[in-house]
Design a protein around this motif. Structure first.
Motif, PDB file in Angstrom:
ATOM      1  N   VAL A 531       0.840  -1.203   0.000  1.00  8.96           N
ATOM      2  CA  VAL A 531       0.000   0.000   0.000  1.00  8.96           C
ATOM      3  C   VAL A 531       0.877   1.257   0.000  1.00  8.96           C
ATOM      4  CG1 VAL A 531      -1.636   1.341   1.368  1.00  8.96           C
ATOM      5  CG2 VAL A 531      -1.973  -1.109   1.080  1.00  8.96           C
ATOM      6  N   LEU A 532       1.952   1.246   0.784  1.00 11.32           N
ATOM      7  CA  LEU A 532       2.856   2.405   0.795  1.00 11.32           C
ATOM      8  C   LEU A 532       3.512   2.590  -0.577  1.00 11.32           C
ATOM      9  CD1 LEU A 532       4.546   1.918   4.300  1.00 11.32           C
ATOM     10  CD2 LEU A 532       2.827   3.624   3.651  1.00 11.32           C
ATOM     11  N   ALA A 533       3.848   1.481  -1.241  1.00 10.58           N
ATOM     12  CA  ALA A 533       4.430   1.576  -2.593  1.00 10.58           C
ATOM     13  C   ALA A 533       3.420   2.179  -3.563  1.00 10.58           C
ATOM     14  CB  ALA A 533       4.873   0.194  -3.070  1.00 10.58           C
ATOM     15  N   LEU A 534       2.146   1.798  -3.422  1.00  7.47           N
ATOM     16  CA  LEU A 534       1.110   2.358  -4.297  1.00  7.47           C
ATOM     17  C   LEU A 534       0.965   3.863  -4.077  1.00  7.47           C
ATOM     18  CD1 LEU A 534      -1.138   1.810  -6.362  1.00  7.47           C
ATOM     19  CD2 LEU A 534      -2.693   1.450  -4.434  1.00  7.47           C
ATOM     20  N   ILE A 535       1.025   4.279  -2.816  1.00  9.42           N
ATOM     21  CA  ILE A 535       0.948   5.719  -2.533  1.00  9.42           C
ATOM     22  C   ILE A 535       2.135   6.447  -3.167  1.00  9.42           C
ATOM     23  CG2 ILE A 535       1.066   7.423  -0.670  1.00  9.42           C
ATOM     24  CD1 ILE A 535      -0.450   5.445   1.080  1.00  9.42           C
ATOM     25  N   ALA A 536       3.322   5.821  -3.103  1.00 17.28           N
ATOM     26  CA  ALA A 536       4.508   6.444  -3.701  1.00 17.28           C
ATOM     27  C   ALA A 536       4.349   6.572  -5.218  1.00 17.28           C
ATOM     28  CB  ALA A 536       5.752   5.625  -3.355  1.00 17.28           C
ATOM     29  N   VAL A 537       3.814   5.532  -5.864  1.00 15.51           N
ATOM     30  CA  VAL A 537       3.595   5.598  -7.318  1.00 15.51           C
ATOM     31  C   VAL A 537       2.615   6.721  -7.653  1.00 15.51           C
ATOM     32  CG1 VAL A 537       2.587   4.372  -9.282  1.00 15.51           C
ATOM     33  CG2 VAL A 537       4.149   3.179  -7.752  1.00 15.51           C
ATOM     34  N   CYS A 538       1.536   6.817  -6.883  1.00 18.75           N
ATOM     35  CA  CYS A 538       0.547   7.874  -7.138  1.00 18.75           C
ATOM     36  C   CYS A 538       1.162   9.253  -6.949  1.00 18.75           C
ATOM     37  CB  CYS A 538      -0.662   7.696  -6.218  1.00 18.75           C
ATOM     38  SG  CYS A 538      -1.627   6.213  -6.569  1.00 18.75           S
ATOM     39  N   LEU A 539       2.057   9.386  -5.953  1.00 20.10           N
ATOM     40  CA  LEU A 539       2.713  10.670  -5.723  1.00 20.10           C
ATOM     41  C   LEU A 539       3.617  11.032  -6.904  1.00 20.10           C
ATOM     42  CD1 LEU A 539       3.224  13.029  -3.814  1.00 20.10           C
ATOM     43  CD2 LEU A 539       5.058  11.698  -2.754  1.00 20.10           C
ATOM     44  N   VAL A 540       4.340  10.044  -7.437  1.00 17.45           N
ATOM     45  CA  VAL A 540       5.194  10.295  -8.608  1.00 17.45           C
ATOM     46  C   VAL A 540       4.341  10.771  -9.786  1.00 17.45           C
ATOM     47  CG1 VAL A 540       6.637   9.166 -10.353  1.00 17.45           C
ATOM     48  CG2 VAL A 540       7.037   8.724  -7.927  1.00 17.45           C
ATOM     49  N   VAL A 541       3.207  10.094  -9.998  1.00 15.69           N
ATOM     50  CA  VAL A 541       2.318  10.487 -11.100  1.00 15.69           C
ATOM     51  C   VAL A 541       1.779  11.894 -10.858  1.00 15.69           C
ATOM     52  CG1 VAL A 541       0.109   9.977 -12.197  1.00 15.69           C
ATOM     53  CG2 VAL A 541       1.714   8.136 -11.719  1.00 15.69           C
ATOM     54  N   ASP A 542       1.391  12.201  -9.624  1.00 21.45           N
ATOM     55  CA  ASP A 542       0.885  13.544  -9.305  1.00 21.45           C
ATOM     56  C   ASP A 542       1.923  14.601  -9.649  1.00 21.45           C
ATOM     57  OD1 ASP A 542      -1.401  12.423  -8.423  1.00 21.45           O
ATOM     58  OD2 ASP A 542      -1.103  12.844  -6.303  1.00 21.45           O
ATOM     59  N   LEU A 543       3.165  14.369  -9.243  1.00 14.06           N
ATOM     60  CA  LEU A 543       4.218  15.364  -9.464  1.00 14.06           C
ATOM     61  C   LEU A 543       4.549  15.505 -10.948  1.00 14.06           C
ATOM     62  CD1 LEU A 543       6.560  14.545  -6.432  1.00 14.06           C
ATOM     63  CD2 LEU A 543       4.934  16.429  -6.669  1.00 14.06           C
ATOM     64  N   LEU A 544       4.589  14.376 -11.676  1.00 13.70           N
ATOM     65  CA  LEU A 544       4.834  14.456 -13.121  1.00 13.70           C
ATOM     66  C   LEU A 544       3.704  15.214 -13.818  1.00 13.70           C
ATOM     67  CD1 LEU A 544       6.188  10.875 -13.953  1.00 13.70           C
ATOM     68  CD2 LEU A 544       7.412  13.032 -14.190  1.00 13.70           C
ATOM     69  N   SER A 545       2.485  14.905 -13.424  1.00 11.84           N
ATOM     70  CA  SER A 545       1.336  15.593 -14.020  1.00 11.84           C
ATOM     71  C   SER A 545       1.401  17.090 -13.751  1.00 11.84           C
ATOM     72  CB  SER A 545       0.041  15.000 -13.445  1.00 11.84           C
ATOM     73  OG  SER A 545      -1.073  15.745 -13.842  1.00 11.84           O
ATOM     74  N   LEU A 546       1.752  17.437 -12.521  1.00 11.90           N
ATOM     75  CA  LEU A 546       1.857  18.860 -12.160  1.00 11.90           C
ATOM     76  C   LEU A 546       2.958  19.532 -12.978  1.00 11.90           C
ATOM     77  CD1 LEU A 546       0.879  21.093 -10.224  1.00 11.90           C
ATOM     78  CD2 LEU A 546       2.677  20.381  -8.653  1.00 11.90           C
ATOM     79  N   ALA A 547       4.090  18.833 -13.153  1.00 10.00           N
ATOM     80  CA  ALA A 547       5.198  19.409 -13.924  1.00 10.00           C
ATOM     81  C   ALA A 547       4.802  19.618 -15.383  1.00 10.00           C
ATOM     82  CB  ALA A 547       6.412  18.487 -13.835  1.00 10.00           C
ATOM     83  N   ILE A 548       4.100  18.646 -15.961  1.00 13.87           N
ATOM     84  CA  ILE A 548       3.680  18.790 -17.368  1.00 13.87           C
ATOM     85  C   ILE A 548       2.703  19.949 -17.505  1.00 13.87           C
ATOM     86  CG2 ILE A 548       2.512  17.653 -19.274  1.00 13.87           C
ATOM     87  CD1 ILE A 548       3.503  14.978 -18.155  1.00 13.87           C
ATOM     88  N   ARG A 549       1.749  20.033 -16.591  1.00 11.21           N
ATOM     89  CA  ARG A 549       0.763  21.128 -16.665  1.00 11.21           C
ATOM     90  C   ARG A 549       1.435  22.479 -16.522  1.00 11.21           C
ATOM     91  NH1 ARG A 549      -2.578  17.974 -13.145  1.00 11.21           N
ATOM     92  NH2 ARG A 549      -2.075  19.393 -11.442  1.00 11.21           N
ATOM     93  N   THR A 550       2.425  22.541 -15.627  1.00  9.08           N
ATOM     94  CA  THR A 550       3.090  23.824 -15.371  1.00  9.08           C
ATOM     95  C   THR A 550       3.918  24.278 -16.570  1.00  9.08           C
ATOM     96  OG1 THR A 550       3.202  23.300 -13.021  1.00  9.08           O
ATOM     97  CG2 THR A 550       4.667  25.018 -13.815  1.00  9.08           C
ATOM     98  N   THR A 551       4.662  23.356 -17.168  1.00  7.14           N
ATOM     99  CA  THR A 551       5.567  23.756 -18.239  1.00  7.14           C
ATOM    100  C   THR A 551       4.881  23.885 -19.587  1.00  7.14           C
ATOM    101  OG1 THR A 551       6.155  21.442 -18.574  1.00  7.14           O
ATOM    102  CG2 THR A 551       7.571  22.736 -17.126  1.00  7.14           C
ATOM    103  N   THR A 552       3.691  23.327 -19.731  1.00  7.49           N
ATOM    104  CA  THR A 552       2.975  23.466 -21.007  1.00  7.49           C
ATOM    105  C   THR A 552       1.883  24.505 -20.934  1.00  7.49           C
ATOM    106  OG1 THR A 552       1.492  21.666 -20.375  1.00  7.49           O
ATOM    107  CG2 THR A 552       3.429  21.092 -21.680  1.00  7.49           C
ATOM    108  N   ARG A 553       1.736  25.156 -19.755  1.00  2.00           N
ATOM    109  CA  ARG A 553       0.670  26.162 -19.603  1.00  2.00           C
ATOM    110  C   ARG A 553       0.992  27.421 -20.396  1.00  2.00           C
ATOM    111  NH1 ARG A 553       0.209  26.579 -13.948  1.00  2.00           N
ATOM    112  NH2 ARG A 553      -0.998  24.670 -14.073  1.00  2.00           N
TER     113      ARG A 553
END
Length: 553
Positions: A531-553
């Motif tokens: 479960v902790l590994a799943l939370i870590a994967v979701c956090l990585v996806v959240d941060l990547l998504s945020l980075a893509i949104r920020t740099t393509t805005r």
């Protein structure tokens, strides 16, 4: 009408604008940032997508199971002859009532949790402008601790909460309610706290300067302006709760999900389709209700909905008839303590770090393949599903496209996974396909709404020049709406990564499949690590998504 899409985006890992300690977004000194061009992100995405597909398709045992084609034919053939006996229809109605009750009471409890916790999660509460330096540090630490306290319940999927609660309470009717309320309450608290921080604080500051306490100033200075957005988000959460209630039923909580699972295990496809049609009708009614509220702001409309909701709450309590004495019994406390003792401390799975890492990578690959499939299919169907067609063939095609989107998002991902498993050998690919089909229904609807809100004149001009509907959509609508379409796709990528666990528990691969194996073997310490590994994967996806949104805005 409230901007629900903007409010929903607040569920992401971090807000788009970082408020100051005073809770007000202030101008910052120019800072040099390394901006990654959009084409670099696109190239990286294609590389990961290609790598994922090659690894999925390169399984030793092959991919397609030709022997399951006849079963798929029988399944789809049963769609024309669902089970309509009086006894089964009564059972379906009873199961649907249970699912609705889970959704209604789970939403109500999560909203209550959100309202109570939101102030202490907000910067408005922890960082008044008049605080001295030392107090600012203490309050900053308080803010971080309060945010960290809800990170775990927010990051664990409701299906995992359901599995844990069932191990303590069995098939108690409140298992479904609590499994929804725990993660959704934390998510709602986070969203409401962001709404608090974004609201004009002038009335709040005036009341504070006049000597009012923080709770009083929040209640009278900020609450009135928050009500429309908070209420609209509550109805959105209700739609999500109904979908989650079906998934919880599939792991044993009861309702339509359980009925679907039992019918599938007995290969009773006609009964499966009766349950699926019940889900579609339920999803259509809730969609219409939510859209009705979001497209109007009259007090009468909201009052009628509020009264109907009160009836639903009373009916849900009566239907589930929860036994609260059992919840506070010594036996329950003993089972809960034993569960906590089993879960802590966490330990590695039998295969060690390599098995955990491989399952985590597989989960990430599943989310990339699923969202890619859903985005491409959603774009193709959105051009037909968008309202506004003038000819009757175009309106008929639009209606059919909207029903297709409704069917795909009304049926939960585990059901699609079970259907795909007829013809695809178990592994991450059927899980990715199932998530892609389900997410296609949601993204297609969102994309269609974006297209409906666009200026239609460029698209109509291309059509008058002889362009096909798909070509006019590609050259006129997509460029104008690209930013919003990308934002929706990335937001759903974050949700899809979290939902990989629900297809994994039916054998479709990734960390969810590992979690199911550990649960079957009563390996609770390893479950905690997964479960902790799943939370870590979701956090990585959240941060990547945020980075893509920020740099393509």
């Amino acid at each position: 009408m409230t901007d629900l899409s903007r409010i929903v985006s607040l569920e992401a890992a971090a807000p788009a604008v970082a408020p100051t300690a005073a809770g007000v977004a202030a101008p910052r000194a120019p800072r040099r940032r390394v901006r990654v061009p959009g084409r670099v992100w696109l190239l990286a995405w294609l590389v990961v997508l290609g790598w994922s597909l090659v690894s999925f398709l390169g399984e030793d045992h092959g991919v397609l199971n030709a022997g399951g084609l006849s079963a798929v034919g029988e399944f789809w053939g049963a769609a024309l002859r669902p089970e309509l006996s009086a006894a089964f229809l009564r059972a379906t109605l009873e199961a649907a009532a249970t699912t609705v009750a889970f959704g209604v009471l789970g939403t109500l409890l999560s909203i209550l949790v959100g309202v109570v916790l939101a102030p202490v999660l907000s910067q408005t509460w922890w960082a008044p402008a008049s605080a001295p330096g030392a107090a600012r540090v203490v309050r900053g630490a308080g803010l971080l601790l309060s945010r960290a306290a809800v990170a775990l319940p927010r990051g664990v999927h409701e299906a995992v909460w359901g599995l844990l609660l069932i191990s303590v309470l069995g098939r108690d009717p409140l298992v479904g309610v609590l499994a929804i309320a725990i993660p959704f309450g934390a998510i709602t608290a986070k969203v409401y706290s962001e709404l608090l921080d974004e609201t004009d604080r002038a009335p709040y500051e005036l009341l504070r300067e006049a000597g009012a306490g923080r709770a009083t100033a929040l209640a009278y200075g900020l609450l009135p302006s928050l009500l429309p957005g908070a209420t609209s988000y509550a109805f959105y959460r209700f739609e999500c709760s109904i979908r989650s209630a079906v998934i919880l039923g599939m792991i044993g909580a009861g309702g339509l999900g359980l009925q679907l699972t039992l019918a599938f295990q007995g290969l009773q496809y006609a009964e499966m389709w009766t349950s699926i049609y019940a889900l579609v009708i339920l999803g259509a009614l809730i969609d219409r209700w939510g859209a009705h509220l979001r497209r109007g702001s009259s007090r009468r409309r909201w009052s009628i909905s509020g009264a109907f909701l009160a009836v639903l709450v009373a009916g849900s309590v009566w239907h589930l008839a929860p036994d609260l004495e059992r919840w506070f019994s010594g036996r329950t406390a003993e089972l809960l303590a034993r569960l906590v003792d089993d879960l802590v401390p966490p330990s590695l799975p039998a295969g060690g770090w390599s098995q955990l890492g491989a399952a985590a990578v597989e989960t990430l690959q599943m989310s990339v393949v699923a969202i890619s499939l859903a985005t491409v299919a959603g774009l193709l169907v959105a051009t037909l599903a968008a309202r506004g067609g003038r000819s009757w063939p175009r309106r008929v095609l639009g209606w059919l496209a909207r029903q297709l989107l409704l069917l795909t998002r009304a049926v939960p991902p585990p059901v699609w996974a079970l259907v795909v498993l007829f013809v695809v050998f178990p592994g991450p690919l059927p899980g990715a396909i199932a998530l892609g089909v389900y997410t296609f229904g949601i993204l297609g609807r969102l994309f269609a709404e974006v297209v409906e809100d666009l200026d239609q004149r460029p698209r109509e001009a291309l059509s008058e020049l002889g362009a096909s509907p798909l070509a006019s959509f590609a050259y006129a609508a997509v460029p104008a709406a690209a930013g919003q379409l990308l934002a929706y796709a990335l937001y759903r990528w974050e949700v899809t990564a979290r939902e990989t666990v629900v297809v994994g528990v039916v054998g479709a691969g990734g960390l969810g499949a590992l979690l199911q194996q550990q649960r079957a073997g009563f390996d609770y310490p390893a479950m905690t690590t997964t479960v902790l590994a799943l939370i870590a994967v979701c956090l990585v996806v959240d941060l990547l998504s945020l980075a893509i949104r920020t740099t393509t805005r």
